[in-house]
Design an enzyme around this catalytic site. Structure first.
Site, PDB file in Angstrom:
ATOM      1  N   SER A   1     -62.172  10.677 -27.222  1.00 42.06           N
ATOM      2  CA  SER A   1     -61.553   9.871 -28.287  1.00 42.06           C
ATOM      3  C   SER A   1     -60.111  10.310 -28.484  1.00 42.06           C
ATOM      4  CB  SER A   1     -62.303  10.078 -29.608  1.00 42.06           C
ATOM      5  OG  SER A   1     -61.806  11.229 -30.276  1.00 42.06           O
ATOM      6  N   ASP A   2     -59.334   9.470 -29.149  1.00 45.43           N
ATOM      7  CA  ASP A   2     -58.004   9.913 -29.515  1.00 45.43           C
ATOM      8  C   ASP A   2     -58.115  10.791 -30.764  1.00 45.43           C
ATOM      9  OD1 ASP A   2     -54.804   8.188 -29.168  1.00 45.43           O
ATOM     10  OD2 ASP A   2     -55.279  10.261 -29.669  1.00 45.43           O
ATOM     11  N   PHE A   3     -56.972  11.333 -31.164  1.00 49.97           N
ATOM     12  CA  PHE A   3     -56.923  12.351 -32.212  1.00 49.97           C
ATOM     13  C   PHE A   3     -57.506  11.830 -33.529  1.00 49.97           C
ATOM     14  CE2 PHE A   3     -54.602  16.395 -33.066  1.00 49.97           C
ATOM     15  CZ  PHE A   3     -54.870  16.517 -34.426  1.00 49.97           C
TER      16      PHE A   3
END
Ligand code: GLC
Length: 713
Positions: free
Chosen positions: A256-258
Site C-alpha cells: 500500500s502507499d503511505f
C-alpha cells in the site's frame, strides 16, 4: 517441503501478520504521522519491513534485531524511495524521459541501485509510471510524461536497471511499479483528489506501463492513493485482483502507499481501522505501509472469519518469497555490509553518467537568431535569477541522500566551462516573493554583459508529492525581473528549472533562446554549460505537451478528433476563443544545433494481414552546420473503427546520428498486432481498415510526413 513452507508452518498468526506490516524509519519523512519505536516490535516479529531507511550502521542494527532477537529470525525487507539516484542524483524522471533512451534509463537505475544497496536498501518504490497529462499535478515530475508507449519503455528499462540480472545480487534492488491506477488523472490536477476515468481509458492509457513492468519482472506494485469513480485503489478488488493478478498476471507483492489503508476511513468506505484492514487485504493488498491497520486488525479479522487464514498465508508466502529472491535468508547483511565498501568507488563513473543523463534531459525549446551555442571566447556574461546557484532546486524532490553530495550549480558549471569569461551573478528576485528590490542590481549587471543568462523557474518544493499548483506560471516576481531584462534589448538565454512545463507565452515570445532544464541533478551546472557552449548538441525531446495556459490542462497529443475537430478560424470547431488549442510546444518538441529534414517517407507494405509487419522508410538529411542526433517519432491514425480513435498514436521512436550535410536512410517496422486497441467489449481488438502512418520530429501536425496502408483480416 521447501524451507519457506516449513517457516510458514512454524509461524504464529501474529508473526504472519507481522510480515505484512511496514513501518517508517527516520531517514526521510514521506507521509503524515509520527515515527514509531521499532526495536521491540522487530523483536516481537510484528514488523516485516521498514521504509525510509539507509545507512550501513542503522541497517546492520535493525537487521540484527530481526535475525538474532526475534523468535524465527526472519530478516527485514529494507526499503527507500530511490527514484532518481541515491547519492549521485540523476535528472528527475520527467527530465530523464526527454532522453527517449532506454539504455540510459537502465544505466541510471542500475547506478542508483548500486549506491543504495551498498547502504542497505533492498527495495525501491520506483519506477513511478503514472501517465500525466495535467501539469497542475505536482507529481508529473516523478513520472514518464503523457504517453503510454514511452511509459512502457521506461517501465521496462527501470525495472531491469533496478533489479539487475538477478534479485539475489547484492547490488540489485526489488523495484515497485507505482502508483497503480490513474493517479495522474486526479480531478483538476489537485493532489490526492478523486480520478474519474473510463475503464477503457484506464486499460488503454494508464495501465499498460504497469503491464510492461510486470512483463519485465517487477517485484512489487503500489496502488495509488486516489479513488477511481469512487472506489479507492487501496480497496479496489477488481483492479487489484481481476486486472492486476488475473489479466496482467502479476505474482509479486502489493504494497500500500503511505498510510493509505488507514485513509480508507477518510475515503468514507470504512468505519474503523479493522474494517479498513479487511477491505484492503481482501482487495489484494499484501503489505500495509505505516497505518497499523493490518497488525492490529488482521488477527481479529481472521478470528471473526472476515479474512481467510489461507489468504493470509498466500500474502505471507509472497513476502517471504521476495525476501528469498533478494537473498536475505542466505545473507541478511549482504546489502550494506560488504567489507570492500568504499563510498568513492565508482563515483566518478556515476557522476559522468549523471552528466550525460543531464545533457540528454535538456530540451532546447527556442533558439532565435541561432544565438546558441554561445561562443567560448565570450568576454562578459550576466547570470541572473533565483536559480543561478540554487543547488537544492537542481536535485528536485525524492533526492534521497543527494543533499550530502556536491551538486554543481549553473554558476559553477558556466564558470568552469568559460574560465576567461567575466561572470556577474545577481539573483535579482528570490523566485517566490513579490520583492522586486533586487531588479535594479540585476539590470546593472546585464548592461555590462554581451549575453544574459536568466535562470528562472520553480523551487524543488513546488513540484513532487503534495505540490499541485493551480497557476503553472513563473512564481513570485520572476516575470517582473524577466520583462525588465528583456527591455534592455540584449540577447537573453532563459534557463527554466521546473518540475513541470510552465505556462508563459510572453516569455517564449521575448526571450532569444529558452532551455527547459527541469531538475538536472548532481551534474546540473556542467551539463548546462556543455549545451550552452556547444560541447554537446542538444537531443532532449518533450515527453509532454507544453501548455500555453493552465486552462488547456489536461492537454495531450493523442486526443480523439471529436465531431468538430480543431480548425483555426472555424467557429464551430473544437477551439478556445481566447487562446489557440494547440500546445505552446508539442509532444516530442526539441531543437538541435543541426537542422534535420525528413524526406521520401513511404510505406513499403500498402496491404497487411494479421501476422504481418508494417514497414516504412524515410530519409533524414542534416542541413545544419553540425553533426547531430535526430529523433524520429512514428505515429498511426486508425481512420475508421468501432470507436473514435486518437488522431495520433505513438508506436515507436528511432534516433539516428547524421553528419553535417549528410543523409541517412531509416526504416521502421511495426507489428500488425500493435495496431490493436481496447475495443467496445474492453478486450484487445484488431479491426480491418485503412490506417495512416506518420513520421515526424514531434507530434506537431505541421511537420508530419504521411502515408497509409490497409489492414485486411
Ligand atoms: C509517499 C508516496 C509514494 C512513496 C511512499 C513511501 O506518500 O506516495 O510514492 O513511495 O509514500 O515514501
Amino acid at each position: 517441503m521447501d524451507q519457506l513452507e516449513v517457516l510458514l508452518d512454524a509461524m504464529t498468526l501474529e508473526e504472519k501478520v507481522g510480515q505484512l506490516n511496514m513501518v517508517a524509519s527516520f531517514r526521510a519523512v514521506t507521509g503524515p504521522g509520527a515515527l514509531q519505536e521499532v526495536d521491540d516490535l522487530i523483536r516481537a516479529g510484528h514488523i516485516g519491513s521498514l521504509l525510509n531507511i539507509w545507512g550501513r550502521e542503522e541497517v546492520a542494527r535493525v537487521q540484527r534485531l530481526a535475525v538474532d532477537e526475534s523468535r524465527l529470525g526472519i530478516p527485514l525487507l529494507l526499503c527507500h524511495d530511490i527514484i532518481h539516484g541515491h547519492r549521485v542524483i540523476f535528472p528527475t524522471p520527467l527530465a530523464e524521459a526527454c532522453a527517449f533512451n532506454p539504455v540510459l534509463w537502465q544505466k541510471t537505475a542500475q547506478a542508483a541501485a548500486q549506491e543504495a544497496s551498498e547502504e542497505g536498501v533492498a527495495l525501491t518504490f520506483a519506477p513511478m509510471l503514472d501517465i500525466a497529462r495535467d501539469a497542475r499535478w505536482g507529481r508529473m515530475v516523478e513520472g514518464p510524461g503523457e504517453d503510454t508507449w514511452l511509459a512502457r519503455q521506461i517501465g521496462v528499462a527501470k525495472t531491469r536497471g533496478f533489479q539487475g540480472e538477478d534479485l539475489s545480487f547484492a547490488t540489485s534492488l526489488a523495484a515497485t511499479a507505482k502508483h497503480f491506477g490513474a493517479y495522474g488523472a486526479v480531478t483538476a490536477g489537485r493532489e490526492y483528489a478523486s480520478a474519474d476515468v473510463s475503464e477503457r481509458t484506464l486499460l488503454e492509457i494508464y495501465l499498460p506501463p504497469f503491464a510492461a513492468a510486470i512483463a519485465a519482472g517487477v517485484a512489487a506494485i503500489m496502488p495509488a492513493f486516489n479513488d477511481i469513480a469512487g472506489q479507492p485503489m487501496t480497496a479496489n478488488r477488481y483492479l487489484l485482483k481481476d486486472i492486476l493478478r488475473q489479466r496482467l498476471g502479476f505474482e509479486g507483492v502489493v504494497i500500500s502507499d503511505f498510510n493509505a489503508v488507514g485513509e480508507l476511513l477518510n475515503h468514507g468506505v470504512a468505519h474503523d481501522l479493522l474494517e479498513a484492514a479487511v477491505l484492503a487485504f481482501n482487495a489484494g493488498v499484501d503489505i500495509d505501509m505505516t497505518s497499523n491497520a493490518f497488525i492490529e486488525g488482521l488477527p481479529i479479522a481472521v478470528d471473526r472469519g472476515l479474512v481467510s487464514l489461507n489468504d493470509i498465508d498466500n500474502s505471507v508466502r509472497r513476502v517471504l518469497r521476495l525476501k528469498e529472491r533478494l537473498g536475505l535468508f542466505k545473507d541478511p547483511y549482504r546489502r550494506g555490509s560488504s567489507v570492500s565498501y568504499n563510498a568513492q568507488k565508482g563515483k566518478d563513473q556515476r557522476r559522468a553518467l549523471a552528466r550525460e543523463a543531464a545533457q540528454r534531459a535538456i530540451v532546447l525549446l527556442t533558439n532565435k537568431d541561432q544565438l546558441l551555442p554561445l561562443a567560448p571566447d565570450l568576454i562578459c556574461l550576466a547570470m541572473i535569477g533565483p536559480f543561478v546557484d540554487d543547488v537544492g532546486a537542481m536535485l528536485g524532490s525524492w533526492a534521497s541522500a543527494g543533499h550530502e553530495e556536491q551538486t554543481v550549480s549553473f554558476f559553477e558549471g558556466v564558470r568552469k566551462a568559460a574560465p576567461n569569461c567575466h561572470l556577474d551573478l545577481v539573483i535579482g528576485v528570490d523566485g517566490l516573493s513579490q520583492d522586486v528590490s533586487g531588479i535594479e542590481l540585476a539590470l546593472a549587471a546585464c548592461r555590462k554583459a554581451e549575453v544574459i543568462l536568466l535562470c528562472l523557474g520553480e523551487t524543488a518544493e513546488m513540484s513532487g508529492e503534495a505540490a499541485s499548483r493551480a497557476d503553472i506560471g513563473l512564481p513570485g516576481a520572476q516575470r517582473a525581473l524577466a520583462e525588465a531584462v528583456f527591455a534592455l534589448g540584449k540577447p537573453v538565454v532563459v534557463v527554466l528549472t521546473s518540475g513541470r512545463p510552465l505556462a508563459a507565452p510572453w516569455l517564449f515570445e521575448r526571450a532569444t533562446a529558452v532551455l527547459a532544464t527541469w531538475q538536472l541533478g548532481s551534474e546540473a551546472g556542467h551539463a548546462l554549460a556543455d549545451i550552452l557552449f556547444g560541447v554537446i548538441n542538444p537531443t532532449g525531446r518533450l515527453p509532454i505537451s507544453w501548455p500555453r495556459a493552465v486552462g488547456q490542462t489536461p492537454i495531450f497529443y493523442n486526443q480523439r478528433a471529436t465531431g468538430r475537430p480543431t480548425q483555426i478560424g472555424v467557429h464551430y470547431s473544437s477551439c478556445y476563443i481566447d487562446t489557440l488549442a494547440s500546445p505552446q510546444f508539442p509532444f516530442g518538441h526539441g531543437l538541435s544545433y543541426s537542422a534535420f529534414s525528413l524526406l521520401d517517407f513511404a510505406c513499403l507494405t500498402p496491404l497487411v494481414k494479421h501476422n504481418d509487419n508494417v514497414e516504412v522508410s524515410v530519409r533524414v538529411r542534416n542541413d545544419g552546420a553540425r553533426p547531430g542526433e535526430a529523433t524520429l517519432f512514428f505515429f498511426i491514425h486508425d481512420l475508421v473503427a468501432s470507436l473514435a480513435r486518437p488522431v495520433l498514436e505513438l508506436k515507436g521512436v528511432k534516433k539516428v546520428f547524421v553528419g553535417q550535410g549528410a543523409e541517412e536512410q531509416l526504416s521502421f517496422v511495426l507489428a500488425v498486432e500493435d495496431l490493436a486497441f481496447v475495443g467496445p467489449e474492453l478486450d484487445l481488438t484488431l479491426e480491418a481498415g485503412r490506417f495512416e502512418i506518420y513520421v515526424g520530429q514531434s507530434a506537431d501536425p505541421v511537420g508530419l510526413l504521411k502515408d497509409s496502408f490497409d489492414l485486411v483480416l
